[in-house]
Design an enzyme around this catalytic site. Sequence first.
Site, PDB file in Angstrom:
ATOM      1  N   ILE A   2      23.188 -37.894 -24.540  1.00 46.17           N
ATOM      2  CA  ILE A   2      24.559 -38.167 -24.099  1.00 46.17           C
ATOM      3  C   ILE A   2      24.494 -39.311 -23.108  1.00 46.17           C
ATOM      4  O   ILE A   2      23.551 -39.404 -22.320  1.00 46.17           O
ATOM      5  CB  ILE A   2      25.167 -36.916 -23.409  1.00 46.17           C
ATOM      6  CG1 ILE A   2      25.163 -35.695 -24.354  1.00 46.17           C
ATOM      7  CG2 ILE A   2      26.592 -37.214 -22.908  1.00 46.17           C
ATOM      8  CD1 ILE A   2      26.011 -35.832 -25.603  1.00 46.17           C
ATOM      9  N   CYS A   3      25.479 -40.179 -23.187  1.00 49.01           N
ATOM     10  CA  CYS A   3      25.623 -41.241 -22.182  1.00 49.01           C
ATOM     11  C   CYS A   3      24.362 -42.117 -22.202  1.00 49.01           C
ATOM     12  O   CYS A   3      23.760 -42.341 -23.265  1.00 49.01           O
ATOM     13  CB  CYS A   3      25.886 -40.559 -20.835  1.00 49.01           C
ATOM     14  SG  CYS A   3      26.560 -41.556 -19.514  1.00 49.01           S
ATOM     15  N   ASN A   4      23.957 -42.597 -21.048  1.00 49.47           N
ATOM     16  CA  ASN A   4      22.762 -43.454 -21.012  1.00 49.47           C
ATOM     17  C   ASN A   4      21.472 -42.646 -21.111  1.00 49.47           C
ATOM     18  O   ASN A   4      20.386 -43.226 -20.990  1.00 49.47           O
ATOM     19  CB  ASN A   4      22.759 -44.361 -19.772  1.00 49.47           C
ATOM     20  CG  ASN A   4      22.697 -43.576 -18.476  1.00 49.47           C
ATOM     21  OD1 ASN A   4      23.126 -42.418 -18.419  1.00 49.47           O
ATOM     22  ND2 ASN A   4      22.190 -44.190 -17.426  1.00 49.47           N
ATOM     23  N   ALA A  55      28.735 -40.754 -26.565  1.00 48.95           N
ATOM     24  CA  ALA A  55      29.093 -41.799 -25.610  1.00 48.95           C
ATOM     25  C   ALA A  55      29.066 -41.201 -24.198  1.00 48.95           C
ATOM     26  O   ALA A  55      28.390 -40.195 -23.965  1.00 48.95           O
ATOM     27  CB  ALA A  55      30.450 -42.386 -25.979  1.00 48.95           C
ATOM     28  N   THR A 106      26.303 -44.729 -27.028  1.00 46.77           N
ATOM     29  CA  THR A 106      25.897 -44.483 -25.647  1.00 46.77           C
ATOM     30  C   THR A 106      27.086 -44.810 -24.751  1.00 46.77           C
ATOM     31  O   THR A 106      28.156 -45.216 -25.228  1.00 46.77           O
ATOM     32  CB  THR A 106      24.669 -45.338 -25.278  1.00 46.77           C
ATOM     33  OG1 THR A 106      24.225 -44.998 -23.962  1.00 46.77           O
ATOM     34  CG2 THR A 106      25.001 -46.838 -25.301  1.00 46.77           C
TER      35      THR A 106
END
Lengths: 220, 220
Positions: free
Chosen positions: B99-101, B149, B119
């Site tokens: 998830i995310c970075n 994202a 991302t």
Amino acid sequence: MRLTIVLFDGFTALDIVGGYEVLANVPGMEVEFVSDRIGLVASDTGRLGMAAYRTFDQLDTTDILYVPGGPGVAGALGNAALMACVRRLHPTTAWTVSICNGAEILGAAGLLKGKKVTTNWFARAHVAAYGALVGTERYQRDGKLITGAGVSASIDAGLFLASLLGGETLARTIQLGIEYYPAPPFGNGTPDEQPQAAQDRIRHVEQHGAQRLAARVIPF
Amino acid sequence: MRLTIVLFDGFTALDIVGGYEVLANVPGMEVEFVSDRIGLVASDTGRLGMAAYRTFDQLDTTDILYVPGGPGVAGALGNAALMACVRRLHPTTAWTVSICNGAEILGAAGLLKGKKVTTNWFARAHVAAYGALVGTERYQRDGKLITGAGVSASIDAGLFLASLLGGETLARTIQLGIEYYPAPPFGNGTPDEQPQAAQDRIRHVEQHGAQRLAARVIPF
């Protein structure tokens, strides 16, 4: 500004973290987690442990009181220190927040009589029994009282409160920071529009929350 | 089925809890939180502490590996035990999630070469540098790799994975359980559509994540 988040055994983690992730990013916000003991408190799955670092009896005031819900609410209603803390803090707050069936805690503390509130879809009757005017909104404001619907509604309620604290531009900036441009894979809607079988399944799980909690312990 | 959630100092709590709240409700799911030590791990605000009860070196396999992001990713990339654990577990998983970075961690582990991923909007260039094909989707699947994202996208990605695990009816039932019928107070959109000033502000905060972490410690 101080945000005091209440923890009790069997809280639902997203009830807290959705609103926390928004409000903790308001400039100048200091966040604290409180419970009846210092240390770990287990969420409703018994697998996520979150830390409390103040006890209820250490608190006399706060700026924002934040009460989550979860299957642990039934136990929380019988927790004298928790209930006394909510009653003691509320008159001192700028804002008092509940998410999900956390509204039952505010109701039992006598804070919801005649107030417009929202709550988790399956907790509406319980909250109404405390004299609240329960709607089906995603979030609601009545004076300094902010209530959110179930679980993930903590994000929407948090953004709404962030806008009251610092304006729409701040809320929109935090929305970008948490990239809250939701796209549920199977669409949006309302709880009341969902199939009866799904509603029955969730009600069954919630009605057996206490047994579910008893069966699951965090492995410490 | 076992869901292994990776914790590191400076994780973003909603990166974890959005997906956790969905996946922990898949019948038969066992959830564990792992880190380089047993005990509390502090989120990026330094105010939310979450418990890890296994260490990286205790794990050889899992079913679902779940890697969150946050400003702590920079430090995580330099954590040899964490990176070794990701490399060791990935070949054993049914699903590997970032998830995310957190995608940067998978990228640095060499898992993203030629893979379609998504991302956090401001981490796209970093993830692409590992050879990934980075899109702007809210969630993405490439084989057994599921990427989400930023932050709150963990909910959408979690529901998508829940549907792969147990079908659409299960995913919709969990969606009702977490009442995920989002209504952002200031509307929906995409990160790329937001005002430049808001984008600049968030990039600034993220680029100073390390200092932000150093300045904030959980008060234990």
